[in-house]
Design a protein around this motif. Structure first.
Motif, PDB file in Angstrom:
ATOM      1  N   ARG A 114     -17.915  23.174   4.731  1.00 25.29           N
ATOM      2  CA  ARG A 114     -16.679  22.832   5.677  1.00 25.29           C
ATOM      3  C   ARG A 114     -17.281  22.631   7.149  1.00 25.29           C
ATOM      4  O   ARG A 114     -16.351  22.300   8.034  1.00 25.29           O
ATOM      5  CB  ARG A 114     -15.495  23.521   5.476  1.00 25.29           C
ATOM      6  CG  ARG A 114     -15.702  24.991   5.887  1.00 25.29           C
ATOM      7  CD  ARG A 114     -14.411  25.672   5.264  1.00 25.29           C
ATOM      8  NE  ARG A 114     -14.566  27.001   5.877  1.00 25.29           N
ATOM      9  CZ  ARG A 114     -13.755  27.897   5.467  1.00 25.29           C
ATOM     10  NH1 ARG A 114     -12.586  27.640   4.638  1.00 25.29           N
ATOM     11  NH2 ARG A 114     -13.530  29.090   6.076  1.00 25.29           N
ATOM     12  N   ARG A 145     -19.147  27.408   0.658  1.00 23.18           N
ATOM     13  CA  ARG A 145     -17.928  26.667   1.501  1.00 23.18           C
ATOM     14  C   ARG A 145     -17.922  26.543   2.992  1.00 23.18           C
ATOM     15  O   ARG A 145     -17.394  25.649   3.159  1.00 23.18           O
ATOM     16  CB  ARG A 145     -16.524  27.387   0.938  1.00 23.18           C
ATOM     17  CG  ARG A 145     -15.986  27.334  -0.448  1.00 23.18           C
ATOM     18  CD  ARG A 145     -14.882  28.096  -0.674  1.00 23.18           C
ATOM     19  NE  ARG A 145     -13.826  27.730   0.019  1.00 23.18           N
ATOM     20  CZ  ARG A 145     -12.747  28.691   0.259  1.00 23.18           C
ATOM     21  NH1 ARG A 145     -12.663  29.787  -0.544  1.00 23.18           N
ATOM     22  NH2 ARG A 145     -11.576  28.437   1.164  1.00 23.18           N
ATOM     23  N   PHE A 162     -12.886  22.856  -4.163  1.00 22.33           N
ATOM     24  CA  PHE A 162     -13.154  22.986  -2.659  1.00 22.33           C
ATOM     25  C   PHE A 162     -13.689  21.629  -2.052  1.00 22.33           C
ATOM     26  O   PHE A 162     -14.130  21.871  -0.953  1.00 22.33           O
ATOM     27  CB  PHE A 162     -13.866  24.139  -2.186  1.00 22.33           C
ATOM     28  CG  PHE A 162     -13.013  25.507  -2.551  1.00 22.33           C
ATOM     29  CD1 PHE A 162     -12.189  25.692  -1.747  1.00 22.33           C
ATOM     30  CD2 PHE A 162     -13.478  26.236  -3.671  1.00 22.33           C
ATOM     31  CE1 PHE A 162     -11.259  26.944  -1.876  1.00 22.33           C
ATOM     32  CE2 PHE A 162     -12.831  27.349  -3.445  1.00 22.33           C
ATOM     33  CZ  PHE A 162     -11.556  27.809  -3.121  1.00 22.33           C
ATOM     34  N   GLU A 198     -11.521  20.241   0.584  1.00 21.77           N
ATOM     35  CA  GLU A 198     -11.820  21.163   1.926  1.00 21.77           C
ATOM     36  C   GLU A 198     -13.197  20.864   2.613  1.00 21.77           C
ATOM     37  O   GLU A 198     -13.200  20.767   3.726  1.00 21.77           O
ATOM     38  CB  GLU A 198     -11.783  22.760   1.489  1.00 21.77           C
ATOM     39  CG  GLU A 198     -12.169  23.605   2.505  1.00 21.77           C
ATOM     40  CD  GLU A 198     -12.617  25.037   2.193  1.00 21.77           C
ATOM     41  OE1 GLU A 198     -11.728  25.866   2.002  1.00 21.77           O
ATOM     42  OE2 GLU A 198     -13.912  25.394   1.623  1.00 21.77           O
ATOM     43  N   GLU A 243     -12.839  17.388   4.565  1.00 21.46           N
ATOM     44  CA  GLU A 243     -12.122  17.507   5.658  1.00 21.46           C
ATOM     45  C   GLU A 243     -12.894  18.104   6.857  1.00 21.46           C
ATOM     46  O   GLU A 243     -12.953  17.600   8.101  1.00 21.46           O
ATOM     47  CB  GLU A 243     -10.977  18.559   5.438  1.00 21.46           C
ATOM     48  CG  GLU A 243      -9.796  18.007   4.853  1.00 21.46           C
ATOM     49  CD  GLU A 243      -8.879  18.899   4.662  1.00 21.46           C
ATOM     50  OE1 GLU A 243      -8.581  20.245   5.083  1.00 21.46           O
ATOM     51  OE2 GLU A 243      -8.135  18.394   3.387  1.00 21.46           O
TER      52      GLU A 243
END
Ligand code: 6PG
Length: 482
Positions: free
Chosen positions: A23, A19, A45, A48, A51
Motif C-alpha cells: 500500500r 501489506r 488486500f 487496499e 489504492e
C-alpha cells in the motif's frame, strides 16, 4: 517478472509487512509454505494495495515466486529465527541469480547472520540481516528498521524500507546500520533495552502499589501523567492501558489475574551473553533478564515464601504518597538513563569488535518512532551524539547529567525504601550502583587485585608508578617487578 520485491513467510509479521509495502506503492511478490495464507492475503488486500498504488502478486510455488520478481531480486524472508530460516534460505538459494539480495527480517541472532552472510557471499549473493521492531501494529503501519548488509543491498532495499517505516519529524525510522550482522546486533540491543525499560516500569508499579498503597487504576493515572513529561514513551502509555484494564470474567484488575512469571524468546539473553563477551557492564539489562528468569522459578519461590514470608506489617514503611510518586518517577528516569547509556555502550563495543562503523546518533534517530522503545527521550540521545559523536558515556552529557543530578536524592530514597519494605527492585538498585560505581573516587577493585595476587600471583599495578608487581605473600613480603 513484475514485482520489485518479494516476501516469503506470511505469518502475522510477514503479512503485515507485505501489506505495508504494497500500500506504499510497491508491487510485491508474496509466498507462503502453506499456500492458503498467500491466497487469503491476496484476496483480502489486493484492493487496499491498489489504492496505495501497489500490487500483491501471489505464487504457490517458490519457483514461480522467484520468477515473478525483477532482477536483481530483493527477497524478504520472514520466518521463525533459527532452523526454519536456514531451511527457507537453503530452498531459495538454488533458484537465485548472482547479485540477488536475500533479506532475513526475523529476530535472528547476529552470529547466525554473520554465518549466513558469508555462505551467501561465496555464492555471489547478497545477504541482509534486517532488524524490524514495532510488533504487528508497527509492521503494518510503520516499523523501525535496522538494516545490516552491503551498500549495494541497501541501495536496492533502502528506498522501499524508508517508504514503509515510521516517520518522525519528516525522517524515516530506517537506516543502513552497517554491514552483515550490524542490523541484527542493534536490534538485539534494542530488545535488551526493552527488557530493562519494562522491568523498571514493573518495579515502579510494585513500589507504587505496595509502598504507596495505590490501586492499579490509580497507578494507571500516574503513568498517564508521567507520559505527559520527560518519560513520554510507548511503553509508559501502554502501561496505563494495561493497568486500567479489568478482567471480564472476574471483574478484577487484569494485572491481578495474570500469572506472575515472565517469558522470553531469547533476545534479552543474547544481549547479556554478548555483553559478557564484550566486557560491557549492561547491569540494567542483565538484571531485567534475570528478574524474568527468577519469576519463572515457581518451586523455589514457593519454598522461599513458605520459609521467609513475614506479615506485611513488619515491612510497612510510611511514605507521603504524593512525594513518593514523584520520587519513583525521578528514580525511573535516572535508571532509564543508565539503561540506555549501557545499551549504547554495548553497540559501540560491538561495532569496535566487529569492525562496523555504526553511527550511534542515527540509531537514536530511528528508535524515535515505530519501535517498542520509542520515546521522546531518544531525541535527547540523538542530540547528544550530534554534539559529540565519540562521547565516553551518555551519562555525562549535559542534559542527562542534569537529569541524574536532579533525581539522585529521590533515587537513593526509593532504593532505600524498597530495601526496607522488602520490595525487590533489581533494576533500580543495580542502576544506582552502576552510577555510584562510575562516579566513585576509588573502588574496592584495588582489594580484589591484592587478593588475586595473594592467592594466584596474578600481579597488580600501582597508583604511583608504571609496571606490574607481585608481593611475595608467603615469603618475606617484598615487592617484585613482574
Ligand atoms: C519488537 C519486539 C519484538 C518482540 C520480541 C521480544 O521490537 O517489535 O522486541 O521483537 O516482542 O520477540 O520478545 P520476548 O520478550 O519474548 O523476548
Amino acid at each position: 517478472a513484475t514485482a520489485t520485491i518479494g516476501l516469503t513467510g506470511l505469518a502475522v509479521m510477514g503479512r503485515n509487512l507485505a501489506r505495508n509495502i504494497a500500500r506504499n506503492g510497491h508491487t510485491i511478490a508474496v509466498h507462503n509454505r502453506t499456500a492458503a495464507k498467500m491466497t487469503a492475503l491476496v484476496e483480502e488486500f489486493s484492493d487496499e494495495a491498489r489504492e496505495g498504488g501497489g500490487e500483491l502478486v501471489g505464487s504457490e510455488s517458490l519457483e514461480d515466486f522467484v520468477a515473478s520478481i525483477q532482477q536483481p531480486r530483493t527477497i524478504l524472508v520472514m520466518v521463525k529465527a533459527g532452523e526454519p530460516t536456514d531451511a527457507v534460505i537453503d530452498e531459495l538459494v538454488p533458484l537465485l541469480d548472482e547479485g540477488d539480495i536475500v533479506v532475513d527480517a526475523g529476530n535472528a541472532h547476529f552470529t547466525d547472520t554473520l554465518r549466513r552472510q558469508q555462505a551467501l557471499e561465496e555464492k555471489g549473493l547478497h545477504f541482509v540481516g534486517m532488524g524490524v521492531s514495532g510488533g504487528e501494529e508497527g509492521a503494518l503501519n510503520g516499523p523501525s528498521i535496522m538494516v545490516g548488509g552491503s551498500e549495494h543491498a541497501y541501495e536496492n532495499l533502502g528506498p522501499v524500507m524508508e517508504s514503509i517505516a515510521a516517520v518522525v519529524d519528516g525522517t524515516p525510522c530506517s537506516t543502513h546500520v552497517g554491514p552483515d550482522g550490524a542490523g541484527h546486533f542493534v536490534k538485539m540491543v534494542h530488545n535488551g533495552i526493552e527488557y530493562a525499560d519494562m522491568q523498571l516500569i514493573a518495579e515502579s508499579f510494585d513500589l507504587l502499589r505496595t509502598v504507596g498503597g495505590l490501586e492499579p487504576a490509580e497507578i494507571a493515572d500516574v503513568f498517564d501523567e508521567w507520559n505527559r513529561g520527560d518519560l513520554e514513551s510507548f511503553l509508559i502509555e501502554m502501561t496505563a492501558d494495561v493497568l486500567r484494564h479489568t478482567d471480564a470474567e472476574t471483574g478484577k484488575p487484569f494485572v491481578d489475574v495474570v500469572l506472575d512469571q515472565a517469558e522470553q524468546k531469547g533476545t534479552g539473553r543474547w544481549t547479556v551473553q554478548s555483553a559478557l563477551d564484550l566486557g560491557v557492564p549492561i547491569t540494567g539489562i542483565a538484571e531485567a533478564t534475570f528478574a524474568r528468569s527468577l519469576s519463572g522459578h515457581a518451586e523455589q519461590r514457593a519454598a522461599a515464601r513458605e520459609m521467609f514470608s513475614t506479615t506485611s506489617e513488619e515491612h510497612t514503611v510510611e511514605v507521603d504518597r504524593d512525594v513518593f510518586v514523584d520520587q519513583v518517577r525521578a528514580a525511573l528516569y535516572a535508571s532509564k538513563v543508565v539503561a540506555y547509556a549501557q545499551g549504547f555502550d554495548q553497540i559501540a563495543a560491538g561495532a569496535e569488535e566487529h569492525g562496523w562503523d555504526i553511527d550511534l546518533g542515527s540509531i537514536a534517530t530511528i528508535w524515535r518512532g515505530g519501535c517498542i522503545i520509542r520515546a521522546q527521550f531518544l531525541d535527547r540521545i540523538k542530540e547528544a551524539y550530534a554534539e559529540e559523536p565519540d562521547l565516553t558515556t551518555l551519562l555525562t552529557t549535559p542534559y542527562f547529567a542534569d537529569a541524574v543530578k536532579d533525581g539522585v536524592d529521590a533515587w537513593r530514597d526509593v532504593v532505600a525504601t524498597a530495601a526496607q519494605a522488602g520490595v525487590p527492585i533489581p533494576a533500580f538498585a543495580s542502576s544506582l550502583s552502576y552510577f555510584d560505581g562510575l562516579r566513585r573516587g576509588r573502588l574496592p577493585a584495588a582489594l580484589i587485585q591484592g587478593l588475586r595476587d595473594n592467592f594466584g600471583a596474578h600481579t597488580y599495578q600501582r597508583v604511583d608508578r608504571d609496571g606490574s608487581f607481585h608481593t611475595t605473600w608467603a615469603g618475606d613480603r617484598t615487592e617484585q617487578e613482574a
